[in-house]
Design a protein around this motif. Structure first.
Motif, PDB file in Angstrom:
ATOM      1  N   LEU A  51       0.911  -1.264  -0.148  1.00 60.80           N
ATOM      2  CA  LEU A  51       0.058  -0.040  -0.162  1.00 60.80           C
ATOM      3  C   LEU A  51       0.832   1.394  -0.158  1.00 60.80           C
ATOM      4  CD1 LEU A  51      -3.009  -1.079   2.579  1.00 60.80           C
ATOM      5  CD2 LEU A  51      -2.975  -0.650  -0.344  1.00 60.80           C
ATOM      6  N   THR A  52       1.987   1.082   0.528  1.00 60.68           N
ATOM      7  CA  THR A  52       3.074   2.290   0.724  1.00 60.68           C
ATOM      8  C   THR A  52       4.383   1.625   0.208  1.00 60.68           C
ATOM      9  OG1 THR A  52       3.553   1.913   2.788  1.00 60.68           O
ATOM     10  CG2 THR A  52       1.633   3.717   2.314  1.00 60.68           C
ATOM     11  N   ILE A  53       5.040   2.577  -0.284  1.00 55.87           N
ATOM     12  CA  ILE A  53       6.303   2.280  -0.945  1.00 55.87           C
ATOM     13  C   ILE A  53       7.424   3.494  -0.714  1.00 55.87           C
ATOM     14  CG2 ILE A  53       7.940   1.867  -2.974  1.00 55.87           C
ATOM     15  CD1 ILE A  53       5.650   0.436  -4.281  1.00 55.87           C
ATOM     16  N   THR A  54       8.380   3.059   0.090  1.00 51.07           N
ATOM     17  CA  THR A  54       9.540   4.230   0.294  1.00 51.07           C
ATOM     18  C   THR A  54      10.850   3.758  -0.597  1.00 51.07           C
ATOM     19  OG1 THR A  54       8.645   4.559   2.568  1.00 51.07           O
ATOM     20  CG2 THR A  54      10.843   5.123   2.023  1.00 51.07           C
ATOM     21  N   TYR A  55      11.095   4.626  -1.788  1.00 50.09           N
ATOM     22  CA  TYR A  55      12.123   4.348  -2.355  1.00 50.09           C
ATOM     23  C   TYR A  55      12.765   5.506  -2.906  1.00 50.09           C
ATOM     24  CZ  TYR A  55      14.715   1.359  -5.889  1.00 50.09           C
ATOM     25  OH  TYR A  55      15.515   0.804  -6.672  1.00 50.09           O
ATOM     26  N   PRO A  56      13.943   5.953  -2.144  1.00 50.69           N
ATOM     27  CA  PRO A  56      14.316   7.348  -2.451  1.00 50.69           C
ATOM     28  C   PRO A  56      15.041   7.518  -3.706  1.00 50.69           C
ATOM     29  CG  PRO A  56      15.127   6.519  -0.069  1.00 50.69           C
ATOM     30  CD  PRO A  56      14.459   5.289  -1.140  1.00 50.69           C
ATOM     31  N   LYS A  57      15.417   6.407  -4.432  1.00 47.49           N
ATOM     32  CA  LYS A  57      15.961   6.806  -5.688  1.00 47.49           C
ATOM     33  C   LYS A  57      14.948   7.342  -6.711  1.00 47.49           C
ATOM     34  CE  LYS A  57      19.524   2.770  -5.788  1.00 47.49           C
ATOM     35  NZ  LYS A  57      19.852   1.592  -6.377  1.00 47.49           N
ATOM     36  N   ILE A  58      13.727   7.006  -6.582  1.00 46.28           N
ATOM     37  CA  ILE A  58      12.796   7.591  -7.464  1.00 46.28           C
ATOM     38  C   ILE A  58      11.957   8.887  -7.014  1.00 46.28           C
ATOM     39  CG2 ILE A  58      10.709   6.118  -6.851  1.00 46.28           C
ATOM     40  CD1 ILE A  58      11.876   6.964 -10.105  1.00 46.28           C
ATOM     41  N   HIS A  59      11.907   8.824  -5.416  1.00 49.29           N
ATOM     42  CA  HIS A  59      11.182  10.115  -4.720  1.00 49.29           C
ATOM     43  C   HIS A  59      11.830   9.981  -3.275  1.00 49.29           C
ATOM     44  CE1 HIS A  59       8.419  13.450  -4.925  1.00 49.29           C
ATOM     45  NE2 HIS A  59       7.728  12.598  -3.797  1.00 49.29           N
ATOM     46  N   GLU A  60      11.717  11.198  -2.888  1.00 48.61           N
ATOM     47  CA  GLU A  60      12.295  11.321  -1.482  1.00 48.61           C
ATOM     48  C   GLU A  60      11.380  10.973  -0.248  1.00 48.61           C
ATOM     49  OE1 GLU A  60      11.359  15.698  -2.723  1.00 48.61           O
ATOM     50  OE2 GLU A  60      12.250  13.588  -3.886  1.00 48.61           O
ATOM     51  N   HIS A  61       9.907  11.134  -0.790  1.00 42.65           N
ATOM     52  CA  HIS A  61       8.865  10.771   0.217  1.00 42.65           C
ATOM     53  C   HIS A  61       8.272   9.551  -0.024  1.00 42.65           C
ATOM     54  CE1 HIS A  61       8.566  15.526  -0.103  1.00 42.65           C
ATOM     55  NE2 HIS A  61       9.318  15.016   0.935  1.00 42.65           N
ATOM     56  N   THR A  62       7.328   8.870   0.851  1.00 38.15           N
ATOM     57  CA  THR A  62       6.690   7.611   0.891  1.00 38.15           C
ATOM     58  C   THR A  62       5.842   8.045  -0.246  1.00 38.15           C
ATOM     59  OG1 THR A  62       7.282   6.848   2.886  1.00 38.15           O
ATOM     60  CG2 THR A  62       5.432   5.691   2.009  1.00 38.15           C
ATOM     61  N   LEU A  63       5.656   6.742  -0.910  1.00 39.68           N
ATOM     62  CA  LEU A  63       4.567   6.833  -2.002  1.00 39.68           C
ATOM     63  C   LEU A  63       3.493   6.156  -1.632  1.00 39.68           C
ATOM     64  CD1 LEU A  63       6.862   6.450  -5.060  1.00 39.68           C
ATOM     65  CD2 LEU A  63       5.817   8.733  -4.329  1.00 39.68           C
ATOM     66  N   THR A  64       2.181   6.327  -1.957  1.00 41.55           N
ATOM     67  CA  THR A  64       0.919   5.648  -1.427  1.00 41.55           C
ATOM     68  C   THR A  64       0.205   5.312  -2.605  1.00 41.55           C
ATOM     69  OG1 THR A  64       0.924   6.973   0.512  1.00 41.55           O
ATOM     70  CG2 THR A  64      -0.870   5.854  -0.086  1.00 41.55           C
ATOM     71  N   PHE A  65      -0.409   4.147  -2.591  1.00 44.68           N
ATOM     72  CA  PHE A  65      -0.895   3.473  -3.687  1.00 44.68           C
ATOM     73  C   PHE A  65      -2.406   4.053  -3.801  1.00 44.68           C
ATOM     74  CE2 PHE A  65      -4.593   0.587  -4.448  1.00 44.68           C
ATOM     75  CZ  PHE A  65      -4.317   0.213  -5.932  1.00 44.68           C
ATOM     76  N   ILE A  66      -2.474   4.602  -5.008  1.00 42.33           N
ATOM     77  CA  ILE A  66      -3.785   5.391  -5.271  1.00 42.33           C
ATOM     78  C   ILE A  66      -4.969   4.296  -5.700  1.00 42.33           C
ATOM     79  CG2 ILE A  66      -5.013   6.964  -6.830  1.00 42.33           C
ATOM     80  CD1 ILE A  66      -2.287   8.221  -7.679  1.00 42.33           C
ATOM     81  N   ARG A  67      -5.922   4.495  -4.770  1.00 42.61           N
ATOM     82  CA  ARG A  67      -7.097   3.514  -4.597  1.00 42.61           C
ATOM     83  C   ARG A  67      -8.155   3.563  -5.513  1.00 42.61           C
ATOM     84  NH1 ARG A  67      -7.738   3.796   2.089  1.00 42.61           N
ATOM     85  NH2 ARG A  67      -5.645   3.596   2.409  1.00 42.61           N
ATOM     86  N   ARG A  68      -8.171   4.805  -6.427  1.00 48.76           N
ATOM     87  CA  ARG A  68      -9.150   4.802  -7.511  1.00 48.76           C
ATOM     88  C   ARG A  68      -8.435   4.337  -8.834  1.00 48.76           C
ATOM     89  NH1 ARG A  68     -14.189   6.548  -5.949  1.00 48.76           N
ATOM     90  NH2 ARG A  68     -14.291   7.281  -3.819  1.00 48.76           N
ATOM     91  N   GLU A  69      -9.414   4.212  -9.832  1.00 51.72           N
ATOM     92  CA  GLU A  69      -8.868   3.883 -11.015  1.00 51.72           C
ATOM     93  C   GLU A  69      -8.703   5.432 -11.766  1.00 51.72           C
ATOM     94  OE1 GLU A  69     -11.085   2.397 -14.876  1.00 51.72           O
ATOM     95  OE2 GLU A  69     -10.428   0.689 -13.679  1.00 51.72           O
ATOM     96  N   ILE A  70      -7.658   5.647 -12.055  1.00 50.48           N
ATOM     97  CA  ILE A  70      -7.401   7.214 -12.808  1.00 50.48           C
ATOM     98  C   ILE A  70      -6.671   7.104 -14.089  1.00 50.48           C
ATOM     99  CG2 ILE A  70      -7.509   8.479 -10.428  1.00 50.48           C
ATOM    100  CD1 ILE A  70      -4.227   8.357 -10.632  1.00 50.48           C
ATOM    101  N   TYR A  71      -6.718   8.123 -14.916  1.00 48.54           N
ATOM    102  CA  TYR A  71      -6.064   8.213 -16.024  1.00 48.54           C
ATOM    103  C   TYR A  71      -5.258   9.441 -15.853  1.00 48.54           C
ATOM    104  CZ  TYR A  71      -8.650   4.299 -17.828  1.00 48.54           C
ATOM    105  OH  TYR A  71      -9.168   3.076 -17.869  1.00 48.54           O
ATOM    106  N   VAL A  72      -4.102   9.463 -15.723  1.00 45.36           N
ATOM    107  CA  VAL A  72      -3.016  10.578 -15.631  1.00 45.36           C
ATOM    108  C   VAL A  72      -1.682  10.179 -16.076  1.00 45.36           C
ATOM    109  CG1 VAL A  72      -4.290  11.810 -13.642  1.00 45.36           C
ATOM    110  CG2 VAL A  72      -2.230  10.269 -13.159  1.00 45.36           C
ATOM    111  N   ARG A  73      -0.919  11.223 -16.515  1.00 45.90           N
ATOM    112  CA  ARG A  73       0.123  10.781 -16.847  1.00 45.90           C
ATOM    113  C   ARG A  73       1.192  10.480 -15.812  1.00 45.90           C
ATOM    114  NH1 ARG A  73       2.692  13.624 -22.318  1.00 45.90           N
ATOM    115  NH2 ARG A  73       1.096  13.469 -23.744  1.00 45.90           N
ATOM    116  N   CYS A  74       2.005   9.521 -16.167  1.00 49.69           N
ATOM    117  CA  CYS A  74       3.192   9.230 -15.182  1.00 49.69           C
ATOM    118  C   CYS A  74       4.245  10.150 -15.491  1.00 49.69           C
ATOM    119  CB  CYS A  74       3.495   7.729 -15.393  1.00 49.69           C
ATOM    120  SG  CYS A  74       5.118   7.039 -14.432  1.00 49.69           S
TER     121      CYS A  74
END
Length: 313
Positions: A51-74
């Protein structure tokens, strides 16, 4: 505790009751009787740690799973599709799950230098992707050459989509030492103005011209095609002959057609089947440098360069 992960499904934390449960986020197995999030409506499972991912190589903050289906640019690859997204609300940073773990430094056979991953590609000239030949937007991430004087760039998505990468992250590996002498690896060595020595033949080869010969039946030992006109290399002691182009092909090459470096050899044990055109040949072949890879291509297929330009298109 309940979590509304999907717009129409409710997830609850409970021991996994299935020995074949697969996490819908990371696609790996959920251990039997371990605590996981489970949707009784659709029967899907989610690891607690997914549900959450901490990976400083890609981003300095903890990333949270977005629970709704969305269509946005990565923000990493720039693509908009139906996929699993994670986000940082603090930074307005949105990323595909599979883009989080992209390698930092890679080597692909389409380019002579290593490539490094950047969250923002700087504008260099036309910014054309070296794989798909389409435009790379500067505001999104991608791979660029580590040589600052080189403008080579590649979409992050193309590295995975087109299988041009060998799967190795070279971030911690030093650059290989440059070869001091290319002579030892040269296919063709000049003896004098009229003769040359090729690594595949024991005799010196003379520079001959097919237009001066009455006999026109001569076959190139590398590509097994007839030599019909122009200059070529021929042996006076036997019937060995090579096209000028075939004789000049390198003994080692990195080719866009395969993810590993290739080495050439004179195949003396009969016929082999080319992995590209699926045709049988008894000429020279390029073989994958990896011992566990059985990839082989004939000289004709190896002679094509990428991108391939033809006057008819």
């Amino acid at each position: 505790m309940y979590y509304n992960i999907h717009s129409r499904h409710i997830y609850e934390e409970s021991p996994c009751e299935s020995r074949e449960a697969i996490c819908s986020l990371c696609k790996s197995q959920v251990s039997f009787e371990s605590l996981a999030y489970y949707c009784r409506g659709c029967g899907s499972h989610v690891h607690r740690d997914c549900l959450t991912i901490t990976y400083p190589k890609i981003h300095e903050h903890t990333l949270t799973f977005i629970r709704r289906e969305i269509y946005v640019r990565c923000d990493v690859c720039g693509r908009e599709d139906k996929s699993i997204y994670y986000g940082c609300l603090q930074c307005d940073f949105i990323v595909h799950r599979h883009c989080i773990y992209l390698p930092k430094v890679i080597k692909i056979t389409r380019h002579s230098h290593r490539l490094s991953h950047n969250l923002r590609i700087n504008y260099h000239g036309d910014n054309i992707c070296g794989v798909c030949r389409e435009y790379v937007e500067a505001r999104y991430g991608g791979y660029s050459c580590i040589d600052k004087t080189c403008n080579y760039v590649v979409h992050s998505s193309c590295i995975i989509t087109f299988s041009v990468w060998d799967g190795k992250d070279l971030e911690e590996e030093p650059e290989p030492e440059e070869i001091d002498s290319e002579v030892d690896f040269a296919a063709l060595v000049e003896i004098d103005a009229k003769s040359k020595r090729h690594f595949s033949h024991e005799h010196d080869l003379l520079i001959l011209d097919m237009d001066d010969k009455e006999e026109i039946e001569q076959v190139c030992q590398a590509c097994i095609l007839p030599i019909e006109f122009g200059s070529y290399l021929g042996c006076k002691q036997c019937d060995f002959a090579l096209h000028d182009v075939c004789a000049s092909l390198p003994r080692k090459m990195e080719h866009a057609i395969h993810v590993h470096p290739l080495t050439t050899m004179n195949y003396e044990n009969g016929f082999f089947t080319c992995s590209v055109c699926n045709q049988r040949s008894c000429g020279f072949m390029y073989k994958c440098s990896q011992e566990d890879c059985g990839y082989k291509i004939d000289v004709k297929c190896a002679s094509f360069a990428e991108p391939f330009h033809h006057s008819t298109h």
